[in-house]
Structures are given as C-alpha cells and as structure tokens.
Write an enzyme that holds these catalytic residues in place. Structure first.
Site: not given
Ligand code: F6R
Length: 241
Positions: A66, A135, A137, A142
């Site tokens: 992303d 959440d 995702h 989301e």
């Molecule tokens: C990042 C991504 C997000 C993260 C998620 C967890 O490329 O796609 O889905 O993997 O927000 O983030 P952290 O690891 O910082 O808790």
C-alpha cells in the site's frame, strides 16, 4: 491456517525470517512487503542473513502492499521510501525490482489497475508479509472492505490515522487517503504470512482467526486461503482459545 505462537517479538521475527528465507532460497521469489512497525525486526534479521550469510535477493521482485495518497515519493514516510530505508537498500535486490503503488498518480483508478497487472505479469506474489491493524485491517483495507476488492483508493479510519500518527509530527499530517492492494489481491498471493506482536493486537487476532469471516474484520478473509501462516507472540495470542 497454521498458527505459530512464539514467546517474544524477537522470536516472531526469527520464525518469519526463516519462512521468507526459505522462499528466497527456493527462488526466484516474488515478495509481498508490508510497512508498519511489526515486520521491521523480520527485515533486520533478513538483512543480517544477507550480510553475514550471503542470503541473496538478487533474483527477487517485490511489491509493496500500500501507499499514502499525496505524499511525494521521496517523503520519509512514503511507504516506497520506508521499505527502501528499512529493508531493500540493505540487500541486493535491484532497486528497479522494488515496486509499489504510486500514490502521486493523477489517475488513481488507472494506477490501481496498472499495479494489479504488474503483479500478475510477475507471476503473482509467492509470499506476502502482513501486519494487522487494531481494527483488523490488512493492507489498508479498513473494516467494511469487500473481500474480493482489488487495488484501489481507500479512506483511512480515524483509528488508523491515530495509530499511524506516531510516524508524523501530528495526526493532521497523516494522509486521509491511501492506495492499497485489495483483499482479493492479497488473497491471490500463494502464501500469506501474518505477523502480530503485543497485547494491543490480541483482539484483532482473535477476530481474524476465531471470528466469523466478515468484512467488519478484513483479516478474517485469511480463513478462506489455502496457505496461511500466522506468527504471533504470547501477548498477541492471549485471547485465543
Ligand atoms: C502496512 C500495512 C498495515 C500495517 C498495520 C499494522 O503496509 O499495510 O496493514 O501492517 O497497520 O501496523 P503496525 O505493524 O505498525 O502495527
């Protein structure tokens, strides 16, 4: 779905690095890369194996999950830049083989379609690293995201913008929109490797692996995939039965 519970985040990183290294040595591998904090220790371990043991990524191609919309490509928090800084600039993968969705494209729908085609042209992702949001995702899909979705623009929830504000000087600087691989895109990878550490992820992990498959927990789509490895520490596993 295989669930591997390891005592600490450092153990999670070692197990995850073993899995990725296995794909790389069997190569040529197409790697799916995630940003965020969770995979950083895994990237450090892979860099160590490259530097000290000659693990070579020279034949690999990688695709980021992303990207923020509107951040210049060289902004320190653009995911293109984060992946380079934290991982790919320290290994021998050619820079031109490190791909990501372009959040500066003038036509974001066309950019989503281009990115899907680029992944297909590379033969699909062999191993996709994933973190999970509080959440539920994955990527930036989301809650409410279609389980069949492809790369497209999404709006971040306030919760995710608050979670990511730590990388910016204030929440106002966190972009509102992102380009993200969809749940359908992620599901086409041959092997999904979901990592989570810490008690803050325990509820999301419980919903993802023990809850119903439903758009309110996007990571629950993993239950439909034939080859998933979930590597979590004791704290993230604390709500599993
Ligand atoms: C990042 C991504 C997000 C993260 C998620 C967890 O490329 O796609 O889905 O993997 O927000 O983030 P952290 O690891 O910082 O808790």
């Amino acid at each position: 779905m295989e669930i591997v519970i390891r005592p600490t985040p450092a153990d999670v990183a070692l197990t995850a690095a073993d899995i990725v290294a296995d794909h790389v040595t069997r190569g040529p591998a197409v790697l799916g890369l995630a940003t965020g904090s969770t995979p950083l220790a895994t990237y450090s371990e892979l860099i160590r194996r490259h530097t000290e043991h000659g693990l070579s990524f020279a034949d690999c191609v990688s695709f980021n999950l992303d990207e923020y919309v509107g951040l210049p490509k060289d902004h320190p928090e653009s995911y293109r830049e984060v992946i380079r800084r934290e991982f790919t600039s320290h290994i021998d993968i050619p820079d031109a083989k490190v791909e990501g969705p372009d959040g500066t494209a003038s036509d974001l729908a066309a950019e989503g379609a281009r990115y899907e085609a680029a992944i297909d042209a590379a033969g699909g992702v062999d191993v996709q690293l994933l973190g999970i949001g509080t959440d539920g995702h994955i990527g930036f899909n989301e809650p409410g995201s279609s389980l069949a979705s492809l790369t497209r623009i999404k709006t971040l929830t306030t919760q995710t913008r608050e979670d990511n504000a730590r990388f910016f000087s204030s929440i106002d600087e966190v972009p509102i929109h992102v380009l993200t691989q969809g749940l359908g895109t992620i599901s086409r990878a041959k092997h999904l490797l979901l990592l989570a550490t810490g008690a803050g992820k325990a509820e999301a992990i419980e919903a993802a692996v023990e809850g119903p498959v439903a758009a309110f927990c996007p990571a629950s789509v993993l239950q439909l995939h034939p080859h998933v490895t979930v590597v979590i520490d004791d704290a993230a596993a604390s709500r599993l039965r």
